[in-house]
Design an enzyme around this catalytic site. Structure first.
Site, PDB file in Angstrom:
ATOM      1  N   GLY A 265       0.799  -1.235   0.000  1.00  0.00           N
ATOM      2  CA  GLY A 265       0.000   0.000   0.000  1.00  0.00           C
ATOM      3  C   GLY A 265       0.825   1.276   0.000  1.00  0.00           C
ATOM      4  CB  ALA A 266       4.457   2.074   0.240  1.00  0.00           C
ATOM      5  N   GLY A 267       2.730   2.567  -2.309  1.00  0.00           N
ATOM      6  CA  GLY A 267       2.519   3.276  -3.575  1.00  0.00           C
ATOM      7  C   GLY A 267       1.121   3.878  -3.661  1.00  0.00           C
ATOM      8  CG  ASP A 268      -2.085   1.315  -3.485  1.00  0.00           C
ATOM      9  OD1 ASP A 268      -1.728   1.406  -4.682  1.00  0.00           O
ATOM     10  OD2 ASP A 268      -2.307   0.228  -2.936  1.00  0.00           O
TER      11      ASP A 268
HETATM   12  P1  ADP Z   1       4.867   0.627  -4.845  1.00  0.00           P
HETATM   13  O1  ADP Z   1       4.107   0.240  -3.578  1.00  0.00           O
HETATM   14  O2  ADP Z   1       3.968   1.132  -5.923  1.00  0.00           O
HETATM   15  O3  ADP Z   1       5.873  -0.399  -5.277  1.00  0.00           O
HETATM   16  P2  ADP Z   1       7.032   2.054  -3.554  1.00  0.00           P
HETATM   17  O4  ADP Z   1       7.337   0.834  -2.771  1.00  0.00           O
HETATM   18  O5  ADP Z   1       8.110   2.605  -4.415  1.00  0.00           O
HETATM   19  O6  ADP Z   1       5.709   1.923  -4.433  1.00  0.00           O
HETATM   20  O7  ADP Z   1       6.607   3.162  -2.489  1.00  0.00           O
HETATM   21  C1  ADP Z   1       6.018   4.391  -2.794  1.00  0.00           C
HETATM   22  C2  ADP Z   1       6.660   5.464  -1.956  1.00  0.00           C
HETATM   23  O8  ADP Z   1       6.534   5.151  -0.552  1.00  0.00           O
HETATM   24  C3  ADP Z   1       8.154   5.618  -2.207  1.00  0.00           C
HETATM   25  O9  ADP Z   1       8.385   6.520  -3.259  1.00  0.00           O
HETATM   26  C4  ADP Z   1       8.639   6.141  -0.853  1.00  0.00           C
HETATM   27  O10 ADP Z   1       8.484   7.535  -0.748  1.00  0.00           O
HETATM   28  C5  ADP Z   1       7.719   5.461   0.155  1.00  0.00           C
HETATM   29  N1  ADP Z   1       8.333   4.222   0.658  1.00  0.00           N
HETATM   30  C6  ADP Z   1       8.141   2.957   0.228  1.00  0.00           C
HETATM   31  N2  ADP Z   1       8.910   2.069   0.905  1.00  0.00           N
HETATM   32  C7  ADP Z   1       9.606   2.798   1.812  1.00  0.00           C
HETATM   33  C8  ADP Z   1      10.578   2.493   2.826  1.00  0.00           C
HETATM   34  N3  ADP Z   1      10.991   1.239   3.026  1.00  0.00           N
HETATM   35  N4  ADP Z   1      11.084   3.525   3.555  1.00  0.00           N
HETATM   36  C9  ADP Z   1      10.674   4.795   3.358  1.00  0.00           C
HETATM   37  N5  ADP Z   1       9.777   5.148   2.415  1.00  0.00           N
HETATM   38  C10 ADP Z   1       9.245   4.184   1.662  1.00  0.00           C
END
Ligand code: ADP
Length: 328
Positions: A265-268
């Site tokens: 869900g980080a990307g969402d």
């Molecule tokens: P997706 O879930 O679409 O693969 P990401 O994993 O690249 O997307 O995460 C989206 C954003 O969330 C990143 O650009 C970053 O800012 C933040 N993020 C994701 N994982 C981490 C992490 N381990 N530590 C800090 N920020 C994170």
């Protein structure tokens, strides 16, 4: 984003696509076969984005199809509890709500098992779309899972067309789920088939590699995804933050350092935050200083989301994000 008496003002962000239940093992590091039990985790990237927007105080709606079953009603209830407008939800009498059993094995490999034979989300027809809701959206956001099979694919294409005609900004996060496609080539072809419609596109580093066929995450490979109608291309890089590309400027914004527990869900959360900030101020797309501020906020949302298990429970409120940024 203005919030008056708990009711958000501002333009509507409509998220289109799938909502489903992920079943995750109660213990970590086991295969699906070894798992002693599973916990329900509501998900589906477009639904997560709608909740991310609502939690930040934005005006959000979700459009998609659920099964007319306990799980479908449960998911519709979760959207409602979170302040997401559900006027775009329909229920299928015959097919079940989609399920996905997902695990991260001890060897680091992710295992998926989908129950979509077919599931209700795949059966959404163009005739079932709530066109008035679509026409009222200022931003129309979608992924690519809804492109995999008919009739949902036609519903997706029609919804996109209606939204565009009504003047919405089209936002695309392909959210590649390779096991759902008949082949990698088909996935690439279909994901790219709607590429030139979007004004905002977000891809992850893995998706960039997949779509370009290059093993380099650099400006050249990112720019090979550029198209003339695009206003903003984002490449998210997990713990390394994100890169941005516009017609006039490009750069990167660092991530925040956190102890990540579950990156689902980080990307969402990231894209939900970005959409909240641009829905009523499109100048963000043309003003680099403003865009960098917004991306810092979006990175904070992504980072916070990784600090708790599950996607939806981990999506932050605006005040949580501001407190988090201040504490850095
Ligand atoms: P997706 O879930 O679409 O693969 P990401 O994993 O690249 O997307 O995460 C989206 C954003 O969330 C990143 O650009 C970053 O800012 C933040 N993020 C994701 N994982 C981490 C992490 N381990 N530590 C800090 N920020 C994170």
């Amino acid at each position: 984003m203005a919030v008056t008496n708990g009711v958000s003002s501002g333009g509507l962000i409509l998220s289109f696509g799938e909502m489903l239940i992920d079943f995750v093992p109660t213990v970590s590091g086991v295969s699906l076969a070894e798992a002693p039990g599973f916990l329900k985790a509501p998900g589906g990237a477009p639904a997560n984005v709608a909740i991310a927007v609502a939690r930040l105080g934005g005006k959000a709606a979700f459009s998609g199809k659920l099964g007319d079953d306990e799980f479908g009603l449960m998911l519709a209830g979760i959207l409602k509890e979170n302040g997401v407008n559900g006027d775009g939800i329909t229920f299928d009498k015959g097919a079940r709500t989609a399920l996905a059993f997902v695990t991260l094995r001890a060897d680091g490999e992710r295992e998926f098992m989908f129950y979509r034979n077919p599931s209700a989300d795949m059966l959404l027809t163009p005739g079932e779309l709530n066109l008035d809701l679509i026409r009222s959206a200022k931003v129309f956001h979608y992924g690519s899972i809804s492109l995999i099979v008919e009739p949902c694919r036609s519903a997706h294409l029609k919804a996109m067309e209606v939204a565009k005609e009504a003047g919405a900004l089209l936002s695309y996060d392909p959210n590649l789920r390779l096991p759902l496609w008949p082949s990698a080539d088909e996935a690439r072809k279909q994901i790219k088939s709607i590429w030139n419609k979007a004004e905002l596109i977000k891809v992850s580093d893995n998706e960039l590699e997949f779509l370009t066929g290059s093993n380099k995450i650099d400006d050249e490979s990112a720019m090979s995804l550029w198209h003339p109608g695009l206003k903003l291309l984002l490449v998210t890089l997990g713990e390394k933050g994100c890169k941005y590309y516009t017609k006039n400027f490009r750069g990167s914004v660092d991530a925040f350092h956190v102890k990540a527990v579950d990156t689902t869900g980080a990307g969402d959360s990231f894209i939900g935050a970005l959409l909240c900030k641009i829905v009523d101020d499109r100048s963000v797309l043309e003003d680099e200083a403003k865009l960098r501020e917004v991306l810092k906020f979006a990175n904070a949302c992504g980072a916070i989301t990784t600090t708790k298990k599950g996607a939806i429970p981990a999506l932050p409120t605006e005040s949580e994000v501001l407190t988090f940024i201040k504490g850095q």
